[in-house]
Structures are given as C-alpha cells and as structure tokens.
Design an enzyme around this catalytic site. Sequence first.
Site, short mmCIF file in Angstrom:
data_model
loop_
_atom_site.label_atom_id
_atom_site.label_comp_id
_atom_site.label_asym_id
_atom_site.label_seq_id
_atom_site.Cartn_x
_atom_site.Cartn_y
_atom_site.Cartn_z
N LYS A 30 -31.00 42.29 -6.56
CA LYS A 30 -30.31 41.38 -7.49
C LYS A 30 -31.20 40.16 -7.80
CE LYS A 30 -26.77 40.76 -4.70
NZ LYS A 30 -27.23 41.56 -3.56
N ARG B 147 -17.94 37.70 -4.90
CA ARG B 147 -18.24 38.63 -3.81
C ARG B 147 -16.96 39.14 -3.14
NH1 ARG B 147 -23.70 37.26 -2.16
NH2 ARG B 147 -24.29 38.48 -0.37
P1 AP5 Z 1 -33.86 41.12 -3.43
O1 AP5 Z 1 -34.08 41.04 -4.90
O2 AP5 Z 1 -34.14 39.90 -2.61
O3 AP5 Z 1 -32.40 41.69 -3.13
P2 AP5 Z 1 -30.98 41.02 -3.29
O4 AP5 Z 1 -30.07 42.06 -3.84
O5 AP5 Z 1 -31.08 39.72 -4.03
O6 AP5 Z 1 -30.66 40.81 -1.75
P3 AP5 Z 1 -30.09 39.57 -0.94
O7 AP5 Z 1 -30.35 39.88 0.51
O8 AP5 Z 1 -30.58 38.26 -1.44
O9 AP5 Z 1 -28.59 39.71 -1.25
P4 AP5 Z 1 -27.47 39.14 -0.49
O10 AP5 Z 1 -26.40 39.36 -1.49
O11 AP5 Z 1 -27.21 39.68 0.86
O12 AP5 Z 1 -27.90 37.60 -0.19
P5 AP5 Z 1 -27.43 36.23 -0.80
O13 AP5 Z 1 -28.57 35.32 -0.78
O14 AP5 Z 1 -26.67 36.42 -2.08
O15 AP5 Z 1 -34.72 42.35 -2.87
C1 AP5 Z 1 -34.78 42.64 -1.50
C2 AP5 Z 1 -36.20 43.08 -1.11
O16 AP5 Z 1 -36.47 44.35 -1.71
C3 AP5 Z 1 -37.29 42.14 -1.62
O17 AP5 Z 1 -38.32 42.09 -0.66
C4 AP5 Z 1 -37.78 42.80 -2.93
O18 AP5 Z 1 -39.15 42.50 -3.19
C5 AP5 Z 1 -37.57 44.28 -2.62
N1 AP5 Z 1 -37.18 45.05 -3.79
C6 AP5 Z 1 -36.30 44.65 -4.77
N2 AP5 Z 1 -36.15 45.64 -5.67
C7 AP5 Z 1 -36.90 46.68 -5.24
C8 AP5 Z 1 -37.14 48.00 -5.75
N3 AP5 Z 1 -36.57 48.43 -6.89
N4 AP5 Z 1 -37.99 48.80 -5.05
C9 AP5 Z 1 -38.58 48.36 -3.91
N5 AP5 Z 1 -38.40 47.15 -3.40
C10 AP5 Z 1 -37.56 46.31 -4.04
O19 AP5 Z 1 -26.33 35.76 0.27
C11 AP5 Z 1 -26.70 35.40 1.59
C12 AP5 Z 1 -25.45 34.99 2.35
O20 AP5 Z 1 -24.86 33.84 1.73
C13 AP5 Z 1 -24.32 36.03 2.40
O21 AP5 Z 1 -24.51 36.97 3.46
C14 AP5 Z 1 -23.10 35.12 2.61
O22 AP5 Z 1 -22.97 34.73 3.96
C15 AP5 Z 1 -23.44 33.89 1.77
N6 AP5 Z 1 -22.94 34.01 0.40
C16 AP5 Z 1 -23.66 34.10 -0.75
N7 AP5 Z 1 -22.87 34.20 -1.81
C17 AP5 Z 1 -21.59 34.18 -1.34
C18 AP5 Z 1 -20.32 34.30 -1.95
N8 AP5 Z 1 -20.17 34.47 -3.29
N9 AP5 Z 1 -19.21 34.23 -1.17
C19 AP5 Z 1 -19.31 34.06 0.16
N10 AP5 Z 1 -20.50 33.97 0.82
C20 AP5 Z 1 -21.63 34.05 0.07
#
Ligand code: AP5
Length: 220
Positions: free
Chosen positions: A13, A88
Amino acid sequence: MRMILLGPPGAGKGTQAAVLSATLKIPHISTGDIFRANIKGGTPLGLLAKSYIDSGKLVPDDVTVDIVANRLKEEDCASGFIMDGFPRTVPQAVMFDEMLAKPGKKVEVVINITVEDSIIVKRLSGRRMCSCGRTYHIDNNPPKVEEICDFCNSSLYIRDDDKEETIKERLKTYHEQTSPLVDYYQEKGLIMNFDGSKPIDVTTREILDSLKNKLIDFED
Ligand code: AP5
C-alpha cells in the site's frame, strides 16, 4: 480523487501510494506514518499508539478517526487524497463516510491489493524505511546505495513492528477486523482488486490503467 488503499500489512500500500500520489497529484495520507511521527516526537498520541502498534493491535477507532478528520482540514486535501491504512475497521469506515458526507463528498475508489500471508512475512522482514516516507526492500526494491534513501540521503531504518511475531499478530488483526471492509466497499461498488504479488511496477501499471478505464482523468 478520493481514494482508499486497502490490503494486508506488507501488500504494498505504502509503496504504491507514493507513486500514485506523485502521478495523481493528491496527498498520500498514512495513519501508520502519522502514528510513527508522533512516537518519534514523544507526543501523548505517540505514547498511546506505541502500546498498540508494538503488539500488532489497532489504535482505538475514536483516536484514529480524529486524526484523519484533522488531517483532511489541511489545504492540500481540497482536490482529494490517497488513504493508506485507513479505514481499518467497519466502524472507522462508517465514521469516515459520515465525515465526508458533511461537505457533500464521498469515497470514489477503493484499491484492494491482495497478497498471501506466506509472502508477507518474508516481505516485511526485508523492509527498510526512510523518515521521508519512502519504502525499500533489501531484495525487491533496494536503494541505490545500501541503507541510504535515494531521495533524501537519510539512513534507512527497520520498523519496530516488523518482527516476525508482531507481523503474525498484525496479519491476525487484519483478517479479523480489516478484511470485512472488502465486502463493505464491494456493496457500494467501489472495489478494484489487484494482485500485489506481481512486481511493483507491474502492479502500478495495472492500477493506473484501471483508473484510466474508469475515465478518471490524469496525466501519466
Ligand atoms: P509496503 O508498501 O511498505 O507495504 P504496506 O502495505 O504499506 O505495509 P505496512 O506494513 O505499512 O502496512 P500496515 O497496514 O501494517 O502498516 P501501517 O503503517 O498502516 O511494502 C512492504 C515491503 O514489501 C516493502 O519492503 C516493499 O519494498 C516491498 N514490496 C511492496 N510491493 C512489493 C511487490 N509488489 N513485490 C515485492 N516486494 C514488494 O500501520 C502500522 C500500525 O499502526 C498498525 O498495525 C496499527 O497498530 C496502527 N494503525 C495504522 N492505521 C490504523 C488505523 N486506521 N486504525 C487503527 N490503527 C492503525
């Protein structure tokens, strides 16, 4: 354009949002990035969020919705946004719809990126982050110079919640609380599905082509 990026942790994402934001010229809003900036800054919000994030749980809905409501008041959101990681939960989605409806707006597109759990653990353990918001992977998307951001030359870091045990908990949270949003937006006819296990640039191309087919106007 008012767009949501949906998908499990590690689906890509953040990676896709960075490219889409530059192409569509609308801001990329990541609730995870906002929480991490607050953790880094030692704010009360950061302290609260850290306890949830480190255990792979979600920050409470009311806290998260307030943050988004405040962010949307900023001028750069006037012509749209790309929401990454929000909503989420179904209650967040309902509150978001109500928030947008007040000035007569609504979500227009929901990009759902799917990837199998087995791929995700490998992806997230190789992820490297930059404080400017760029995301890298040591094998799939390495920076030009090891551990240094291509765009701002800062040192890259590993997220605290990218440990294997926490990743598994985050996936469990996703399946229990976030995946019901696929049906929620499907019923509204807003979902566009993409296979996030393809190479990054292939997924980007497929998303941009689908947006164009939907007659959404932008310069590619
Ligand atoms: P990346 O693009 O970083 O993936 P992502 O989907 O953004 O993953 P996140 O881990 O950031 O998502 P998340 O939803 O768990 O975290 P968030 O920060 O929102 O890609 C991942 C890796 O793969 C990278 O190394 C990239 O280079 C590689 N890659 C990407 N695409 C690829 C492909 N096609 N092929 C190969 N490699 C690839 O949330 C973190 C925490 O915050 C949550 O756990 C929660 O506690 C809190 N939080 C955030 N939002 C909320 C909410 N709305 N409500 C409540 N808590 C929340």
